[in-house]
Design a protein around this motif. Structure first.
Motif, short mmCIF file in Angstrom:
data_model
loop_
_atom_site.label_atom_id
_atom_site.label_comp_id
_atom_site.label_asym_id
_atom_site.label_seq_id
_atom_site.Cartn_x
_atom_site.Cartn_y
_atom_site.Cartn_z
N SER A 8 6.69 48.72 12.57
CA SER A 8 6.15 47.61 13.35
C SER A 8 4.68 47.86 13.71
O SER A 8 3.84 46.97 13.60
CB SER A 8 6.98 47.40 14.61
OG SER A 8 6.48 46.33 15.36
N TYR A 11 2.52 47.38 10.63
CA TYR A 11 2.33 45.96 10.36
C TYR A 11 1.34 45.33 11.34
O TYR A 11 0.56 44.46 10.96
CB TYR A 11 3.65 45.19 10.42
CG TYR A 11 4.47 45.29 9.16
CD1 TYR A 11 3.98 44.81 7.94
CD2 TYR A 11 5.75 45.83 9.18
CE1 TYR A 11 4.73 44.89 6.79
CE2 TYR A 11 6.50 45.91 8.02
CZ TYR A 11 6.00 45.44 6.84
OH TYR A 11 6.73 45.50 5.69
N GLY A 15 -1.85 43.69 9.90
CA GLY A 15 -1.98 42.26 10.22
C GLY A 15 -3.31 41.94 10.86
O GLY A 15 -3.98 40.97 10.49
N THR A 44 -0.88 35.92 9.39
CA THR A 44 0.26 35.50 10.22
C THR A 44 1.58 36.04 9.68
O THR A 44 2.47 36.38 10.46
CB THR A 44 0.33 33.97 10.36
OG1 THR A 44 0.33 33.38 9.05
CG2 THR A 44 -0.85 33.44 11.15
N HIS A 45 1.72 36.14 8.35
CA HIS A 45 2.95 36.71 7.79
C HIS A 45 3.11 38.17 8.21
O HIS A 45 4.20 38.60 8.60
CB HIS A 45 2.93 36.63 6.25
CG HIS A 45 3.48 35.35 5.70
ND1 HIS A 45 2.83 34.15 5.84
CD2 HIS A 45 4.60 35.10 4.99
CE1 HIS A 45 3.53 33.21 5.24
NE2 HIS A 45 4.62 33.77 4.71
N LEU A 47 1.79 39.73 10.82
CA LEU A 47 2.02 39.88 12.26
C LEU A 47 3.41 39.36 12.66
O LEU A 47 4.09 39.99 13.47
CB LEU A 47 0.93 39.17 13.06
CG LEU A 47 -0.43 39.86 13.01
CD1 LEU A 47 -1.48 39.02 13.73
CD2 LEU A 47 -0.38 41.25 13.62
N THR A 48 3.82 38.24 12.11
CA THR A 48 5.10 37.67 12.51
C THR A 48 6.28 38.37 11.86
O THR A 48 7.18 38.86 12.54
CB THR A 48 5.15 36.16 12.20
OG1 THR A 48 4.03 35.52 12.82
CG2 THR A 48 6.42 35.54 12.71
N LEU A 49 6.27 38.41 10.52
CA LEU A 49 7.41 39.00 9.81
C LEU A 49 7.44 40.52 9.92
O LEU A 49 8.51 41.12 9.90
CB LEU A 49 7.39 38.58 8.34
CG LEU A 49 7.61 37.10 8.06
CD1 LEU A 49 7.47 36.82 6.57
CD2 LEU A 49 8.96 36.65 8.56
N ILE A 52 6.31 41.45 14.74
CA ILE A 52 7.20 40.85 15.74
C ILE A 52 8.67 40.97 15.35
O ILE A 52 9.50 41.36 16.17
CB ILE A 52 6.80 39.39 16.02
CG1 ILE A 52 5.41 39.35 16.67
CG2 ILE A 52 7.83 38.69 16.90
CD1 ILE A 52 4.82 37.97 16.83
N VAL A 53 9.01 40.64 14.11
CA VAL A 53 10.43 40.70 13.70
C VAL A 53 10.95 42.13 13.83
O VAL A 53 12.06 42.34 14.33
CB VAL A 53 10.63 40.15 12.28
CG1 VAL A 53 12.01 40.48 11.74
CG2 VAL A 53 10.42 38.64 12.27
N SER A 88 2.92 39.32 1.26
CA SER A 88 1.59 39.41 1.87
C SER A 88 0.52 39.80 0.86
O SER A 88 -0.59 39.26 0.88
CB SER A 88 1.61 40.41 3.02
OG SER A 88 2.52 40.00 4.01
#
Length: 156
Positions: A8, A11, A15, A44-45, A47-49, A52-53, A88
């Motif tokens: 995480s 990423y 990100g 955004t992919h 950071l989000t996937l 955050i995920v 990504s």
């Protein structure tokens, strides 16, 4: 859990760096502001996937010990991460070509699609592992409640 936290964090760094690359690469190449490029989607992919995920998965791991199903959890982790990285990377490649005014090929879209399929497969495996972990957790709680319910009247 440490593997999830480290992934995480990586990423998050990548990100943020991809957002910086997006901003600076478009400026450097006089790309018109506001015109679409997939470089912003990579930011955004990731950071989000990624960030955050995986933090959410870390919280679920803490609560339900999902990694107790070692093989399932390993399959989830590697499928999902391969998908996020592949997707990504293709967004960055395609976006860079757009900024440079180069033509993109269908190969890039195909590889990005493969990345999305890996993400999907990873999430399916994750939910199978999560379902098992929640089942184990519920079985453990109901067994504790039964013992407590049986012993409590005797103690009174």
């Amino acid at each position: 859990m440490k593997k999830l936290l480290n992934a995480s964090f990586i990423y998050m760094l990548v990100g943020v760096a991809s957002g910086l690359f997006y901003r600076e690469f478009t400026k450097l190449n006089d790309f018109p502001e506001g015109q679409f490029t997939q470089l912003g989607l990579a930011h955004t992919h990731l950071l989000t996937l990624g960030f955050i995920v995986l933090l959410i998965v870390l919280a679920l791991e803490k609560v339900f010990a999902i990694s107790a199903s070692r093989k399932l959890f390993a399959w989830f982790f590697w499928l999902y991460n391969a998908g996020v990285v592949l997707t990504s990377a293709m967004l960055i490649w395609h976006g860079s070509l757009t900024v440079l005014g180069e033509e993109s090929s269908k190969m890039i879209s195909g590889i990005a699609g493969l990345g999305h399929m890996l993400i999907t497969a990873g999430m399916i495996v994750f939910f199978v592992a999560l379902r098992r972990a929640v089942g184990r957790s519920a079985a453990g709680q109901s067994a504790d409640a039964t013992v407590e319910h049986t012993i409590a009247p005797i103690a009174r």
